[in-house]
Design a protein around this motif. Structure first.
Motif, PDB file in Angstrom:
ATOM      1  N   PHE A  18       1.013  -1.224  -0.096  1.00 52.52           N
ATOM      2  CA  PHE A  18      -0.146  -0.031   0.105  1.00 52.52           C
ATOM      3  C   PHE A  18       0.654   1.198   0.008  1.00 52.52           C
ATOM      4  O   PHE A  18       0.499   2.249  -0.262  1.00 52.52           O
ATOM      5  N   GLY A  19       2.225   1.165   0.482  1.00 52.57           N
ATOM      6  CA  GLY A  19       3.004   2.320   0.356  1.00 52.57           C
ATOM      7  C   GLY A  19       3.067   3.143  -0.863  1.00 52.57           C
ATOM      8  O   GLY A  19       3.380   4.267  -0.985  1.00 52.57           O
ATOM      9  N   PRO A  20       3.290   2.360  -1.913  1.00 56.07           N
ATOM     10  CA  PRO A  20       3.235   3.186  -2.880  1.00 56.07           C
ATOM     11  C   PRO A  20       2.118   4.032  -3.442  1.00 56.07           C
ATOM     12  O   PRO A  20       2.227   5.234  -3.891  1.00 56.07           O
ATOM     13  N   PHE A  21       0.791   3.574  -3.185  1.00 56.52           N
ATOM     14  CA  PHE A  21      -0.232   4.253  -3.504  1.00 56.52           C
ATOM     15  C   PHE A  21      -0.356   5.466  -2.196  1.00 56.52           C
ATOM     16  O   PHE A  21      -0.784   6.459  -2.559  1.00 56.52           O
ATOM     17  N   LEU A  22      -0.005   5.164  -1.296  1.00 54.80           N
ATOM     18  CA  LEU A  22       0.067   6.336  -0.390  1.00 54.80           C
ATOM     19  C   LEU A  22       1.331   7.538  -0.742  1.00 54.80           C
ATOM     20  O   LEU A  22       0.907   8.791  -0.739  1.00 54.80           O
ATOM     21  N   ALA A  23       2.231   7.121  -1.002  1.00 52.51           N
ATOM     22  CA  ALA A  23       3.490   7.907  -1.389  1.00 52.51           C
ATOM     23  C   ALA A  23       2.844   8.826  -2.750  1.00 52.51           C
ATOM     24  O   ALA A  23       3.113  10.062  -2.802  1.00 52.51           O
ATOM     25  N   MET A  24       2.323   7.858  -3.639  1.00 53.66           N
ATOM     26  CA  MET A  24       1.855   8.877  -4.973  1.00 53.66           C
ATOM     27  C   MET A  24       0.671   9.758  -4.673  1.00 53.66           C
ATOM     28  O   MET A  24       0.795  10.857  -5.117  1.00 53.66           O
ATOM     29  N   SER A  25      -0.107   9.408  -3.981  1.00 56.88           N
ATOM     30  CA  SER A  25      -1.286  10.247  -3.538  1.00 56.88           C
ATOM     31  C   SER A  25      -0.954  11.408  -2.597  1.00 56.88           C
ATOM     32  O   SER A  25      -1.236  12.614  -2.771  1.00 56.88           O
ATOM     33  N   GLY A  26       0.091  11.051  -1.733  1.00 59.05           N
ATOM     34  CA  GLY A  26       0.518  12.127  -0.937  1.00 59.05           C
ATOM     35  C   GLY A  26       1.430  13.089  -1.926  1.00 59.05           C
ATOM     36  O   GLY A  26       1.220  14.378  -1.506  1.00 59.05           O
ATOM     37  N   ALA A  27       1.979  12.778  -2.736  1.00 60.37           N
ATOM     38  CA  ALA A  27       2.958  13.541  -3.621  1.00 60.37           C
ATOM     39  C   ALA A  27       1.988  14.553  -4.461  1.00 60.37           C
ATOM     40  O   ALA A  27       2.112  15.732  -4.714  1.00 60.37           O
ATOM     41  N   ALA A  28       0.689  13.816  -4.885  1.00 58.41           N
ATOM     42  CA  ALA A  28      -0.117  14.837  -5.536  1.00 58.41           C
ATOM     43  C   ALA A  28      -0.562  15.822  -4.728  1.00 58.41           C
ATOM     44  O   ALA A  28      -0.926  16.761  -5.228  1.00 58.41           O
ATOM     45  N   LEU A  29      -1.252  15.340  -3.677  1.00 60.06           N
ATOM     46  CA  LEU A  29      -1.529  16.499  -2.922  1.00 60.06           C
ATOM     47  C   LEU A  29      -0.537  17.397  -2.339  1.00 60.06           C
ATOM     48  O   LEU A  29      -0.897  18.620  -2.315  1.00 60.06           O
ATOM     49  N   LEU A  30       0.944  17.173  -2.240  1.00 60.48           N
ATOM     50  CA  LEU A  30       1.805  18.322  -2.007  1.00 60.48           C
ATOM     51  C   LEU A  30       1.891  18.970  -3.144  1.00 60.48           C
ATOM     52  O   LEU A  30       2.118  20.202  -2.850  1.00 60.48           O
ATOM     53  N   VAL A  31       1.894  18.490  -4.276  1.00 55.61           N
ATOM     54  CA  VAL A  31       1.886  19.468  -5.412  1.00 55.61           C
ATOM     55  C   VAL A  31       1.078  20.384  -5.400  1.00 55.61           C
ATOM     56  O   VAL A  31       0.916  21.517  -6.009  1.00 55.61           O
ATOM     57  N   LEU A  32      -0.368  19.758  -5.081  1.00 58.11           N
ATOM     58  CA  LEU A  32      -1.706  20.667  -5.227  1.00 58.11           C
ATOM     59  C   LEU A  32      -1.289  21.936  -4.113  1.00 58.11           C
ATOM     60  O   LEU A  32      -1.586  22.958  -4.524  1.00 58.11           O
ATOM     61  N   ARG A  33      -0.762  21.509  -3.011  1.00 52.35           N
ATOM     62  CA  ARG A  33      -0.753  22.573  -1.958  1.00 52.35           C
ATOM     63  C   ARG A  33       0.370  23.219  -2.317  1.00 52.35           C
ATOM     64  O   ARG A  33       0.227  24.804  -1.976  1.00 52.35           O
ATOM     65  N   ALA A  34       1.433  23.010  -3.186  1.00 51.46           N
ATOM     66  CA  ALA A  34       2.677  23.868  -3.338  1.00 51.46           C
ATOM     67  C   ALA A  34       2.132  24.915  -4.541  1.00 51.46           C
ATOM     68  O   ALA A  34       2.434  26.118  -4.605  1.00 51.46           O
TER      69      ALA A  34
END
Length: 180
Positions: free
Chosen positions: A156-172
């Protein structure tokens, strides 16, 4: 992308490109860029081994908290609450799943990664992160139509990482965006 090893790298590379194309080499983006590098490493390691190393998850957590206290991330209270809320939420879900199904639903590394992402995203985005990661994992599993390991599990880690990165990009990219 039928290979769980190439998908995180491709998606995180797109995230890097979006960050730097939109904002250039802004000093405020170095923190999210470092977080995305850690997320990429975590995603690749988990996809290959099924493990999320504590050294990397704790580094991601520490960096998120440190940048919050230095004024480059969330408010310090939001970062701390995000980490605590993230860990507590997944811990509770795992407890219920363990009780219902008599087997672990997630590994301890997934809980730590979710908590670390909480330090970057804050409590309001944590349910969205979990939803996005679960949806991505479900879509990936349906696309594969077979199990990825002898135990029939999917990291599940890759999906948490990818989703987290997408939200980080949106926030930035959208600093005023709070995620609801």
């Amino acid at each position: 992308f039928t290979d769980l090893h190439s998908l995180p790298a491709a998606l995180l590379a797109v995230g890097y490109a979006l960050l730097f194309a939109a904002r250039g080499p802004d000093a405020a983006l170095w923190g999210p860029a470092a977080a995305m590098a850690l997320l990429l490493a975590l995603a690749l390691i988990d996809a290959r081994t099924g493990l999320l190393p504590d050294a990397l998850t704790y580094s991601l957590l520490g960096l998120g908290l440190a940048l919050a206290w230095a004024g480059y991330g969330l408010e310090p209270k939001a970062a701390l609450l995000g980490a605590a809320f993230g860990y507590a939420l997944l811990y509770a879900i795992c407890g219920v799943c363990n009780w219902l199904f008599r087997q672990p639903a997630l590994g301890a590394g997934d809980l730590k990664l979710y908590a670390a992402l909480g330090a970057w995203l804050g409590p309001p985005l944590m349910p969205w992160l979990l939803f996005a990661a679960c949806a991505a994992a479900a879509l990936y599993a349906m696309g594969r139509q077979r199990t990825l390991s002898p135990r029939g599990t999917l990291p599940f880690g890759p999906f948490l990482a990818m989703s987290g990165a997408a939200l980080l990009v949106l926030r930035a990219l959208l600093p005023a965006w709070t995620g609801l």
